[in-house]
Motif scaffolding. Structure first.
Motif, PDB file in Angstrom:
ATOM      1  N   ILE A  22      38.252  53.233 -20.077  1.00 31.63           N
ATOM      2  CA  ILE A  22      37.521  51.781 -19.757  1.00 31.63           C
ATOM      3  C   ILE A  22      35.708  52.077 -18.916  1.00 31.63           C
ATOM      4  N   ASP A  23      35.877  53.102 -18.059  1.00 30.96           N
ATOM      5  CA  ASP A  23      35.058  53.316 -17.030  1.00 30.96           C
ATOM      6  C   ASP A  23      34.221  55.001 -16.855  1.00 30.96           C
ATOM      7  N   SER A  24      33.203  55.163 -17.503  1.00 31.24           N
ATOM      8  CA  SER A  24      32.790  56.085 -17.697  1.00 31.24           C
ATOM      9  C   SER A  24      32.645  56.158 -15.912  1.00 31.24           C
ATOM     10  N   THR A  25      31.693  55.882 -15.373  1.00 27.99           N
ATOM     11  CA  THR A  25      31.872  55.394 -13.760  1.00 27.99           C
ATOM     12  C   THR A  25      32.679  55.827 -12.374  1.00 27.99           C
ATOM     13  N   VAL A  26      33.588  55.144 -13.116  1.00 30.05           N
ATOM     14  CA  VAL A  26      35.159  55.677 -12.583  1.00 30.05           C
ATOM     15  C   VAL A  26      35.413  57.081 -12.763  1.00 30.05           C
ATOM     16  N   LEU A  27      35.585  57.394 -13.608  1.00 28.62           N
ATOM     17  CA  LEU A  27      35.582  58.686 -14.421  1.00 28.62           C
ATOM     18  C   LEU A  27      34.874  59.543 -13.367  1.00 28.62           C
ATOM     19  N   ASN A  28      32.938  59.260 -13.365  1.00 28.54           N
ATOM     20  CA  ASN A  28      32.618  60.222 -12.773  1.00 28.54           C
ATOM     21  C   ASN A  28      33.117  60.233 -11.737  1.00 28.54           C
ATOM     22  N   TRP A  29      33.277  59.302  -9.910  1.00 29.23           N
ATOM     23  CA  TRP A  29      33.714  59.243  -8.745  1.00 29.23           C
ATOM     24  C   TRP A  29      34.678  60.491  -8.794  1.00 29.23           C
ATOM     25  N   ILE A  30      35.924  60.582 -10.263  1.00 33.76           N
ATOM     26  CA  ILE A  30      37.431  60.743 -10.287  1.00 33.76           C
ATOM     27  C   ILE A  30      36.404  62.578  -9.812  1.00 33.76           C
ATOM     28  N   ARG A  31      35.817  62.809 -11.241  1.00 36.16           N
ATOM     29  CA  ARG A  31      35.514  64.138 -11.569  1.00 36.16           C
ATOM     30  C   ARG A  31      34.968  65.059 -10.073  1.00 36.16           C
ATOM     31  N   GLY A  38      35.292  63.973  -6.876  1.00 33.75           N
ATOM     32  CA  GLY A  38      36.735  64.003  -6.350  1.00 33.75           C
ATOM     33  C   GLY A  38      35.943  63.146  -5.310  1.00 33.75           C
ATOM     34  N   LYS A  39      35.472  61.654  -5.176  1.00 39.90           N
ATOM     35  CA  LYS A  39      35.110  60.735  -4.665  1.00 39.90           C
ATOM     36  C   LYS A  39      36.904  60.059  -4.210  1.00 39.90           C
ATOM     37  N   TYR A  40      36.934  59.107  -2.883  1.00 38.05           N
ATOM     38  CA  TYR A  40      37.941  58.439  -2.859  1.00 38.05           C
ATOM     39  C   TYR A  40      37.593  57.714  -3.222  1.00 38.05           C
ATOM     40  N   ILE A  41      38.512  56.521  -3.729  1.00 41.49           N
ATOM     41  CA  ILE A  41      38.988  55.461  -5.114  1.00 41.49           C
ATOM     42  C   ILE A  41      39.407  54.678  -4.310  1.00 41.49           C
ATOM     43  N   PHE A  42      38.924  53.129  -3.979  1.00 39.63           N
ATOM     44  CA  PHE A  42      39.895  52.164  -3.651  1.00 39.63           C
ATOM     45  C   PHE A  42      40.261  51.306  -5.648  1.00 39.63           C
ATOM     46  N   LEU A  43      40.977  51.402  -6.293  1.00 38.25           N
ATOM     47  CA  LEU A  43      41.154  49.991  -7.396  1.00 38.25           C
ATOM     48  C   LEU A  43      42.036  49.176  -6.480  1.00 38.25           C
ATOM     49  N   TYR A  44      41.235  47.655  -6.729  1.00 40.19           N
ATOM     50  CA  TYR A  44      42.263  46.825  -5.868  1.00 40.19           C
ATOM     51  C   TYR A  44      41.589  45.344  -7.209  1.00 40.19           C
ATOM     52  N   GLY A  45      42.758  44.917  -6.745  1.00 40.81           N
ATOM     53  CA  GLY A  45      42.896  43.182  -7.548  1.00 40.81           C
ATOM     54  C   GLY A  45      43.139  42.336  -6.669  1.00 40.81           C
ATOM     55  N   GLY A  46      43.270  41.249  -7.582  1.00 40.12           N
ATOM     56  CA  GLY A  46      44.065  39.429  -6.946  1.00 40.12           C
ATOM     57  C   GLY A  46      42.813  39.197  -7.052  1.00 40.12           C
ATOM     58  N   ASP A  47      43.000  37.601  -6.449  1.00 44.36           N
ATOM     59  CA  ASP A  47      42.529  36.309  -6.579  1.00 44.36           C
ATOM     60  C   ASP A  47      41.826  36.117  -5.151  1.00 44.36           C
ATOM     61  N   ASP A  48      42.032  36.503  -4.226  1.00 45.75           N
ATOM     62  CA  ASP A  48      41.999  35.263  -2.779  1.00 45.75           C
ATOM     63  C   ASP A  48      40.624  36.299  -2.066  1.00 45.75           C
ATOM     64  N   ILE A  49      39.339  35.702  -2.447  1.00 47.50           N
ATOM     65  CA  ILE A  49      38.617  36.390  -2.254  1.00 47.50           C
ATOM     66  C   ILE A  49      38.570  35.865  -0.159  1.00 47.50           C
ATOM     67  N   ASN A  50      39.009  35.717   0.037  1.00 45.11           N
ATOM     68  CA  ASN A  50      38.791  36.058   1.234  1.00 45.11           C
ATOM     69  C   ASN A  50      39.584  37.120   1.928  1.00 45.11           C
ATOM     70  N   TRP A  51      40.622  37.850   1.384  1.00 47.84           N
ATOM     71  CA  TRP A  51      41.438  39.252   1.594  1.00 47.84           C
ATOM     72  C   TRP A  51      40.572  40.298   1.085  1.00 47.84           C
ATOM     73  N   ILE A  52      39.669  39.728  -0.158  1.00 49.13           N
ATOM     74  CA  ILE A  52      39.214  40.927  -0.639  1.00 49.13           C
ATOM     75  C   ILE A  52      37.733  40.723   0.313  1.00 49.13           C
ATOM     76  N   ARG A  53      37.720  39.706   0.964  1.00 46.37           N
ATOM     77  CA  ARG A  53      35.803  40.655   1.731  1.00 46.37           C
ATOM     78  C   ARG A  53      36.383  41.164   2.971  1.00 46.37           C
TER      79      ARG A  53
END
Length: 577
Positions: free
Chosen positions: A409-418, A420-435
C-alpha cells in the motif's frame, strides 16, 4: 494487501514458458495418436471396404461397434470420426489443390473427380446435406465428451438427469456411426463416379443424409438439455441458444464459447453491478500480474459473471454502467444468458449475497476455493493458485506486524519500518482528538529523543467525513495521510484477513493475529484508535482514549525509558490504565 502498479508483461519469461507448454501438449498429442493410429487405420479400412462392397449401412455400423467394443462411448465416436477424416480430408485436399498442383490433378483424374470438381453446382444439394450431417455429428460428439468432463465430486451416475443421458449414449453412438458410414459412402460414390446418372442418385442420397441429420439432431437436442441441467446442478453457467456465444472479450472484441475455459483453472468473479470500477480494475490487474509467473502449472482464466436482478427493469443507465464495468475485464459472461437455476445455485451453494465472491475451479471443474477474493486483497498475485491449502500456508508464513497491514500500500511506511523508526498508524473521524493526539505524540517523541512518524489511515466508512479530516490534517500539517484508494485497500485487506481466518476455522481467541484484527475492526466502529510500532513490531494496538492518556501522562513513566526502552515503558503504562 497490494496496490496496482504499472507492470508490463514479462514477455521474455512468459513466451518461452508458453512455447514449452505447447511443445509438451504437442508431444502428448503425438504420443496419443501413435497409440491410436493402428485402430484409426483399421476403422478407416473397414469403412472403405464395406462401402466399396456395397454392404448395408446397418451391418457396417454393427461391425464398427464390434471393433471398438473396448472403448468408452465418447472414444468410439472420436476414433470413428478420426477414421472418416482420413477419407474426407483426402477428398477435400484434392478438391482444393487439383487446379494448381499437377500431382493433385493426376490423382483427381484417377479418382474420377474432375467432372464433379469442375461442375460443383450439379451436386450442391448433396454437398450441403453432407456438410450439415457432419457438423451435427461433431456437435453430438462434443456433447457426449462434455458429459465425461463433469466433475465426479459434484455429480454421479446416481443423479437422474445424468443416468438418463448416459442411457441414451448407445443409441447416440449407433446413429452417429451410421451417419459416418453414410457420409463415407457418399464420398466413395463420388470417387467412383463414372459420369452418368448422378442427378437422380444425388437427390435420393441427399434425402438419406437429411433423414439421418434429423434423427441425430433430435438426440443432440435431448442430450444438450441433460448436459445443461447437469451444469446448472454443479453451478457451471449454461446457455441455451446455439447461435449466441456467452463469453465476451472487450480487448479483442470477440465472443467465445465455454470451450476456451476447458482444462483450465478458472476464477469466477461473481458480483452484482454494484461492484466498483476500482475493485474490478485491481482484481483484473492482480490476475494479469499472476500470468507473468512462470511456475504456474496450468493456465488461468478470470471470468466476470454479473448477476442481474431480473425483477428490476433494465435501464439505459444500467446498460451504460454494465458496459463501463465490462470494459475493465478480459472475459465477461453475458448476464442475459445466465439461467435462474444458476443464480439460485450460486446463492444457495456458494453463499453469494451482494458482496463479490471469487470462486476458483480446477481443470476438472472442482471447486478448490469457495471464495478466494480475500486472499487477493491480502496477498495479491502471491496468493495463486488460490487454493485453501495455499491460504493456510501463507498464514503460516505471516507474523503480526505493521508490515502485514501496509505491505503493497505505502512504500514510505515500509521505508520507515526498514529504518527501525517508531510509527503511529491511527484512524478515526474526530479531528479534535487527532489534533491533540498528534501534538502530544510529537512532544513526547522530542522529549524521549526517538524518531517518530505518524500516518492517518481514516475509517472503513464515513467517506465524506474522512475526506474532510484528511484535508484538515494536510492543511495543518498534523501528520502524513493516505490517499482514498490506499485507505480503501487498508480496510478491505483488514476485513479480508478477518474473513480468511473465519473461513479457515482459525477464529478462536487464542490466535494472536485474530485478536488484533478483531480489535482494530472494533475500534473502527467505536471511535479513534492508534497502533504504535517500532519497525514492523507492534508495541500496542489501542483505543483513542487510552493512547491519548498514555501520551499525556508521559511524566509518570518517563523514568523507566532509560532502562526498559520507550516501547516497553509505553506498553506497561497503557495496560495499567
Amino acid at each position: 494487501m497490494n496496490m496496482p502498479e504499472g507492470v508490463a508483461p514479462v514477455h521474455g519469461i512468459q513466451e518461452p514458458v508458453e512455447r514449452m507448454k505447447e511443445e509438451i501438449q504437442h508431444a502428448a498429442a503425438v504420443a496419443m495418436l501413435e497409440k491410436l493410429s493402428h485402430t484409426i487405420d483399421r476403422v478407416s479400412c473397414e469403412i472403405a471396404h464395406k462401402c466399396l462392397s456395397d454392404v448395408d449401412g446397418h451391418q457396417t455400423t454393427l461391425s464398427l461397434c464390434s471393433m471398438l467394443s473396448g472403448f468408452p462411448w465418447d472414444a468410439k465416436l472420436v476414433v470413428t470420426l478420426a477414421a472418416f477424416a482420413l477419407t474426407y480430408g483426402e477428398f477435400w485436399l484434392l478438391a482444393q489443390s487439383y487446379s494448381s498442383n499437377p500431382l493433385a490433378k493426376s490423382m483427381a483424374t484417377l479418382r474420377q473427380l474432375m467432372l464433379i470438381l469442375e461442375n460443383p453446382g450439379a451436386l450442391k444439394s448433396r454437398f450441403d446435406a453432407l456438410n450439415n450431417l457432419i457438423n451435427i455429428m461433431l456437435e453430438l460428439t462434443k456433447c457426449i465428451v462434455g458429459f465425461g468432463d463433469l466433475p465426479t465430486s459434484y455429480i454421479s451416475q446416481r443423479d437422474r438427469e445424468l443416468s438418463t443421458a448416459t442411457a441414451t449414449f448407445p443409441t447416440a453412438v449407433y446413429w452417429t456411426l451410421r451417419g459416418i458410414v453414410a457420409c463415407a459412402a457418399q464420398i466413395t460414390s463420388l470417387t467412383t463416379f463414372a459420369g452418368h446418372g448422378y442427378g437422380v442418385v444425388s437427390t435420393t442420397e441427399a434425402w438419406e443424409l437429411s433423414h439421418l441429420a434429423q434423427r441425430i439432431r433430435h438426440i443432440l437436442d435431448h442430450l444438450r438439455k441433460k448436459l445443461k441441467f447437469c451444469h446448472e446442478l454443479i453451478g457451471i453457467p449454461a446457455y441455451t441458444k446455439d447461435d449466441i456465444l456467452p463469453l465476451y472479450n472487450h480487448a479483442w472484441k470477440i465472443r467465445e464459447s465455454l470451450d476456451i475455459l476447458r482444462r483450465k483453472n478458472v476464477l469466477l468473479l461473481i458480483s452484482s453491478l454494484d461492484i466498483s470500477q476500482i475493485e474490478l480494475a485491481i482484481i483484473e490487474h492482480t490476475y494479469n500480474k499472476s500470468t507473468q509467473v512462470p511456475w504456474l502449472d496450468h493456465p488461468y482464466e478470470l471470468v466476470w459473471i454479473p448477476i442481474i436482478d431480473r425483477s428490476i427493469e433494465w435501464t439505459e443507465e444500467m446498460q451504460n454502467e454494465f458496459e463501463n464495468l465490462q470494459s475493465i475485464m478480459q472475459w465477461v459472461y453475458n448476464p442475459s444468458l445466465i439461467d435462474r437455476a444458476v443464480v439460485r445455485f450460486v446463492k444457495e451453494k456458494w453463499h453469494f449475497r451482494n458482496e463479490p465472491i471469487l470462486v476458483v475451479l480446477d481443470p476438472q471443474g472442482k471447486v478448490v476455493s469457495p471464495n478466494a477474493l480475500h486472499m487477493m486483497w491480502i496477498w495479491g498475485s502471491n496468493a495463486f493458485p488460490f487454493t485453501s491449502l495455499r491460504e493456510e500456508n501463507l498464514w503460516k508464513e505471516e507474523t503480526w506486524g505493521l508490515e502485514l497491514l501496509v505491505n503493497g500500500i505505502d512504500s514510505t511506511v515500509l521505508n520507515w519500518i526498514r529504518e527501525g523508526k517508531y510509527i503511529f498508524l491511527y484512524g478515526g473521524d474526530d479531528i479534535n482528538w487527532i489534533r491533540r493526539f498528534t501534538t502530544n505524540a510529537r512532544t513526547v517523541a522530542q522529549a524521549a529523543r526517538i524518531p517518530l512518524e505518524m500516518v492517518y489511515v481514516g475509517q472503513s466508512s464515513k467517506r465524506e467525513r474522512v475526506r474532510q479530516v484528511m484535508a484538515t490534517i494536510t492543511a495543518e500539517n498534523l501528520s502524513h495521510t493516505w490517499q482514498e484508494l490506499m485507505i480503501w485497500l487498508f480496510w478491505k485487506g483488514l476485513e479480508s484477513m478477518h474473513f480468511s481466518k473465519i473461513q479457515l476455522g482459525q477464529a478462536d481467541d487464542e490466535d494472536l493475529m485474530m485478536q488484533e484484527i478483531k480489535k482494530l475492526l472494533f475500534f473502527d466502529k467505536s471511535g479513534g484508535w492508534a497502533i504504535l510500532s517500532r519497525g514492523s513490531e507492534v508495541v500496542i494496538n489501542g483505543h483513542s482514549s487510552g493512547m491519548m492518556l498514555t501520551l499525556q501522562e508521559y511524566d509518570l513513566w518517563k523514568e523507566h525509558v532509560p532502562n526498559k526502552g520507550f516501547d516497553r515503558s509505553f506498553y506497561d503504562h497503557y495496560i495499567k490504565l
